[in-house]
Design a protein around this motif. Structure first.
Motif, PDB file in Angstrom:
ATOM      1  N   UNK A 494       0.813  -1.217   0.000  1.00  0.00           N
ATOM      2  CA  UNK A 494       0.000   0.000   0.000  1.00  0.00           C
ATOM      3  C   UNK A 494       0.850   1.273   0.000  1.00  0.00           C
ATOM      4  N   UNK A 495       2.053   1.180  -0.529  1.00  0.00           N
ATOM      5  CA  UNK A 495       2.958   2.323  -0.496  1.00  0.00           C
ATOM      6  C   UNK A 495       2.415   3.513  -1.292  1.00  0.00           C
ATOM      7  N   UNK A 496       1.543   3.257  -2.262  1.00  0.00           N
ATOM      8  CA  UNK A 496       0.973   4.346  -3.074  1.00  0.00           C
ATOM      9  C   UNK A 496      -0.515   4.574  -2.800  1.00  0.00           C
ATOM     10  N   UNK A 497      -1.037   3.944  -1.769  1.00  0.00           N
ATOM     11  CA  UNK A 497      -2.463   4.094  -1.435  1.00  0.00           C
ATOM     12  C   UNK A 497      -2.728   5.445  -0.766  1.00  0.00           C
ATOM     13  N   UNK A 498      -3.993   5.838  -0.763  1.00  0.00           N
ATOM     14  CA  UNK A 498      -4.389   7.067  -0.084  1.00  0.00           C
ATOM     15  C   UNK A 498      -4.396   6.832   1.427  1.00  0.00           C
ATOM     16  N   UNK A 499      -3.590   7.599   2.126  1.00  0.00           N
ATOM     17  CA  UNK A 499      -3.415   7.435   3.568  1.00  0.00           C
ATOM     18  C   UNK A 499      -3.545   8.796   4.234  1.00  0.00           C
ATOM     19  N   UNK A 500      -3.999   8.821   5.453  1.00  0.00           N
ATOM     20  CA  UNK A 500      -4.031  10.059   6.223  1.00  0.00           C
ATOM     21  C   UNK A 500      -3.566   9.777   7.645  1.00  0.00           C
ATOM     22  N   UNK A 501      -3.416  10.832   8.419  1.00  0.00           N
ATOM     23  CA  UNK A 501      -2.969  10.670   9.807  1.00  0.00           C
ATOM     24  C   UNK A 501      -3.957   9.831  10.615  1.00  0.00           C
ATOM     25  N   UNK A 502      -5.195   9.754  10.144  1.00  0.00           N
ATOM     26  CA  UNK A 502      -6.227   8.956  10.814  1.00  0.00           C
ATOM     27  C   UNK A 502      -5.857   7.477  10.860  1.00  0.00           C
ATOM     28  N   UNK A 503      -5.001   7.032   9.921  1.00  0.00           N
ATOM     29  CA  UNK A 503      -4.635   5.621   9.849  1.00  0.00           C
ATOM     30  C   UNK A 503      -3.595   5.202  10.887  1.00  0.00           C
ATOM     31  N   UNK A 504      -2.918   6.167  11.491  1.00  0.00           N
ATOM     32  CA  UNK A 504      -1.822   5.855  12.419  1.00  0.00           C
ATOM     33  C   UNK A 504      -2.285   4.988  13.583  1.00  0.00           C
ATOM     34  N   UNK A 505      -3.383   5.353  14.222  1.00  0.00           N
ATOM     35  CA  UNK A 505      -3.816   4.650  15.433  1.00  0.00           C
ATOM     36  C   UNK A 505      -4.334   3.245  15.128  1.00  0.00           C
ATOM     37  N   UNK A 506      -4.680   2.973  13.897  1.00  0.00           N
ATOM     38  CA  UNK A 506      -5.117   1.634  13.508  1.00  0.00           C
ATOM     39  C   UNK A 506      -3.940   0.778  13.027  1.00  0.00           C
ATOM     40  N   UNK A 507      -2.895   1.441  12.534  1.00  0.00           N
ATOM     41  CA  UNK A 507      -1.774   0.731  11.912  1.00  0.00           C
ATOM     42  C   UNK A 507      -0.621   0.458  12.865  1.00  0.00           C
ATOM     43  N   UNK A 508      -0.168   1.486  13.580  1.00  0.00           N
ATOM     44  CA  UNK A 508       1.012   1.331  14.426  1.00  0.00           C
ATOM     45  C   UNK A 508       0.823   0.263  15.511  1.00  0.00           C
ATOM     46  N   UNK A 509      -0.323   0.223  16.214  1.00  0.00           N
ATOM     47  CA  UNK A 509      -0.529  -0.860  17.185  1.00  0.00           C
ATOM     48  C   UNK A 509      -0.505  -2.237  16.525  1.00  0.00           C
ATOM     49  N   UNK A 510      -1.128  -2.372  15.354  1.00  0.00           N
ATOM     50  CA  UNK A 510      -1.137  -3.650  14.659  1.00  0.00           C
ATOM     51  C   UNK A 510       0.281  -4.081  14.302  1.00  0.00           C
ATOM     52  N   UNK A 511       1.077  -3.139  13.819  1.00  0.00           N
ATOM     53  CA  UNK A 511       2.458  -3.434  13.472  1.00  0.00           C
ATOM     54  C   UNK A 511       3.260  -3.844  14.711  1.00  0.00           C
ATOM     55  N   UNK A 512       2.788  -3.422  15.877  1.00  0.00           N
ATOM     56  CA  UNK A 512       3.452  -3.746  17.144  1.00  0.00           C
ATOM     57  C   UNK A 512       2.881  -5.003  17.790  1.00  0.00           C
ATOM     58  N   UNK A 513       1.915  -5.636  17.112  1.00  0.00           N
ATOM     59  CA  UNK A 513       1.332  -6.863  17.641  1.00  0.00           C
ATOM     60  C   UNK A 513       0.218  -6.645  18.626  1.00  0.00           C
ATOM     61  N   UNK A 514      -0.440  -5.463  18.560  1.00  0.00           N
ATOM     62  CA  UNK A 514      -1.530  -5.157  19.482  1.00  0.00           C
ATOM     63  C   UNK A 514      -2.860  -5.123  18.734  1.00  0.00           C
ATOM     64  N   UNK A 515      -3.905  -5.406  19.471  1.00  0.00           N
ATOM     65  CA  UNK A 515      -5.252  -5.340  18.914  1.00  0.00           C
ATOM     66  C   UNK A 515      -6.184  -4.714  19.930  1.00  0.00           C
ATOM     67  N   UNK A 516      -7.270  -4.119  19.448  1.00  0.00           N
ATOM     68  CA  UNK A 516      -8.284  -3.540  20.329  1.00  0.00           C
ATOM     69  C   UNK A 516      -9.609  -3.513  19.565  1.00  0.00           C
ATOM     70  N   UNK A 517     -10.736  -3.538  20.278  1.00  0.00           N
ATOM     71  CA  UNK A 517     -12.040  -3.710  19.627  1.00  0.00           C
ATOM     72  C   UNK A 517     -12.359  -2.692  18.530  1.00  0.00           C
ATOM     73  N   UNK A 518     -11.964  -1.441  18.706  1.00  0.00           N
ATOM     74  CA  UNK A 518     -12.302  -0.407  17.729  1.00  0.00           C
ATOM     75  C   UNK A 518     -11.286  -0.293  16.592  1.00  0.00           C
ATOM     76  N   UNK A 519     -10.310  -1.153  16.598  1.00  0.00           N
ATOM     77  CA  UNK A 519      -9.342  -1.149  15.506  1.00  0.00           C
ATOM     78  C   UNK A 519     -10.049  -1.529  14.203  1.00  0.00           C
ATOM     79  N   UNK A 520      -9.893  -0.690  13.192  1.00  0.00           N
ATOM     80  CA  UNK A 520     -10.621  -0.852  11.932  1.00  0.00           C
ATOM     81  C   UNK A 520      -9.685  -1.445  10.881  1.00  0.00           C
ATOM     82  N   UNK A 521      -9.974  -2.649  10.442  1.00  0.00           N
ATOM     83  CA  UNK A 521      -9.115  -3.309   9.456  1.00  0.00           C
ATOM     84  C   UNK A 521      -9.093  -2.559   8.130  1.00  0.00           C
TER      85      UNK A 521
END
Length: 551
Positions: A494-521
């Protein structure tokens, strides 16, 4: 018999002086719209301002000087608003007030140096001219003249909404027309800031009780270190690794396990809006919701991480409510040696080294840099004065197009310095032999006299595409790649996909091996289900813009 009261002067000359004094209030809106080539709006704004301030004349016809006395706050604010328009192309708005509340004297001096002598002289001349004009105005005017002024003012006041091109009902157009002119625009902005401050305070208990229910998605052993670096005023197209013709990123361009995303957008046009949106992910449409929840700092804390916030800025207001979530805070490096009233970002690397040496095995660290914040030449040391001539040797005003090349040279040197800072951070973290990641995103970009609008810096009420398009980098350690190879593959996909700062809180925890109920795939870039984000950016006066529509 005719009156002999000399306090009444109904001559055309005296009435003219009165109209000139009141007309001075309209000069702000007229100047702004003319400077932006919106000539019809300049005329409508001037008429609206005149009608609004001439309406009370009938009721004060026997006490004209009293009415002018009541307008003193307007006359004091007028040159400040006009200076903001002339120097920075920005009338005072809610963002301006937030910046004033959350800045310090050093930053103010950096911005205004070069303008201070001319500002002082202009304010003195303005005060003298205003005084002389008011002396010419009579204490009273005749009832007939007062009626003529009142009828004309009421007519203009009520008719202007009919010539508006905006949608909505008549009363909505009337409200919009008179809320958008000086000084009611400043009152409107002040009320918006006051409401935000009140909401911030009233939401404290709700924010403190907010829970992400974050947890590890799998059992991980060993050291874990994850960083979020919030850049400052860095634009995508001035990094060599993103295709810029100048070698502004000699170090990061050679980095392995490093991804630069090509289509990332800021959430807000100033730091005070962009940083909270980045760490909470509430989205530009829902800015006020960031008061009601915690940030990514608390998300990691819930999952057992020791949390830190390292800042080289004056983080107050909207940002401070989330800084307070961190276990440890190093703010503005108050225990470090200052450099020309500011701190350079490499000092943060020294603090980070101490943080990494602490005993906790799981660390989450936010680093808020000064990056490319004006004054550009102050952000980097002399050895990084690579592109010349710069403001290290040639002093110029912050919005002086005549020195465009000098300003761009200085700006590009800040990018080169940021390249060195980020690379040094990666070097430190890579030595930890940890499951580690470093995510960098700038809060917003910067205008550099890019087109006929001649915009500079970033506080213009309507964001430009140069403000919205920001650099977004991810570095990952070999251990992380071996642990989560699919996540890294999806990032690269997804290096060329449309991304915004809104994606950080869903992505960085996942990359760190964390999950939470409101995490949006759908918003998680490491997920196979990720889709292009709808890129929106918050501008002044609570207006949200689609990034694709920006000029």
């Amino acid at each position: 018999m005719p009156t002999t009261d000399k306090t009444i002067d109904s001559s055309k000359t005296s009435i003219l002086y009165l109209l000139i004094v009141v007309g001075l209030i309209a000069i702000c809106d007229f100047t702004f719209f003319v400077s932006t080539q919106q000539y019809f709006l300049a005329m409508l704004g001037a008429l609206a301002c005149l009608s609004l301030h001439l309406l009370p004349i009938y009721f004060f016809r026997n006490k004209i000087k009293l009415y002018l006395f009541l307008l003193i706050p307007v006359f004091i604010f007028l040159p400040l608003n006009l200076a903001s328009i002339i120097l920075f192309d920005v009338p005072i708005n809610d963002a301006t007030l937030v910046l004033i509340l959350n800045t310090n004297p050093s930053e103010s001096v950096e911005l205004l140096k070069g303008y201070i002598p001319s500002l002082i002289i202009s304010f003195l001349l303005y005060g003298g001219i205003l005084y002389l004009l008011i002396r010419r105005i009579p204490t009273k005017i005749s009832g007939m003249n007062a009626k003529i002024i009142a009828i004309a003012s009421v007519s203009v006041f009520l008719l202007l909404p009919f010539v508006s091109f905006e949608g909505g009902s008549y009363f909505m157009k009337l409200r919009t027309r008179y809320y958008s002119i000086f000084p009611t625009s400043v009152l409107y902005a002040g009320n918006a800031v006051f409401k935000q401050q009140r909401l911030m305070n009233s939401s404290k208990e709700q924010r403190e009780n907010y829970v992400f229910h974050a947890k590890p998605e799998t059992t991980l052993v060993g050291k874990q270190v994850h960083l979020l670096i919030i850049g400052e005023s860095s634009r995508y197209d001035h990094w060599a690794l993103n295709g810029y013709s100048r070698n502004t990123s000699p170090k990061l361009s050679k980095r392995e396990s490093f991804i630069s995303f090509s289509n990332a957008a800021a959430g807000g046009f100033i730091t005070e809006f962009a940083a909270p949106l980045m760490v909470t992910g509430v989205g530009a449409d829902n800015f006020d919701k960031h008061f009601q929840q915690k940030s990514i700092v608390s998300l990691f804390k819930e999952a057992g991480f020791h949390t830190y916030w390292l800042s080289n800025q004056v983080d107050q207001g909207h940002i401070k409510v989330h800084i307070d979530e961190a276990d440890n805070k190093y703010l503005n490096l108050s225990d470090s040696k200052a450099t020309r009233n500011v701190h350079r970002d490499m000092e943060l690397v020294g603090v980070l080294k101490k943080v990494l040496a602490e005993s906790s095995t799981k660390k989450f660290i936010v680093i808020h840099t000064a990056g490319s914040h004006y004054d550009y030449s102050v952000r980097y040391p002399d050895e990084f004065d690579f592109f010349k001539p710069s403001n290290k040797t040639i002093r110029s005003k912050s919005a002086d197009k005549a020195f465009k090349n000098v300003l761009i040279n200085s700006y590009d040197n800040t990018i080169r310095y940021s390249d060195a800072v980020i690379d040094s951070i990666i070097s430190l973290v890579s030595k930890q032999n940890a499951l580690a990641s470093i995510t960098y995103m700038s809060d917003h970009g910067e205008n550099l006299f890019d087109d006929s609008r001649d915009l500079s810096q970033h506080a213009y009420p309507v964001p430009s595409k140069y403000i919205a398009h920001v650099p977004f980098f991810v570095w990952y350690s070999p251990i992380l790649k071996n642990t989560f190879p699919n996540k890294i593959n999806h990032l690269m996909k997804h290096v060329n996909s449309k991304i915004s700062s809104e994606n950080i809180i869903h992505t960085l925890p996942s990359m760190s091996g964390l999950t939470y109920p409101l995490q949006d795939s759908l918003k998680n870039i490491t997920s196979p289900y990720f889709v292009d984000n709808e890129q929106k950016i918050l501008g002044a006066n609570d207006k949200v813009y689609l990034v694709e529509t920006l000029k």
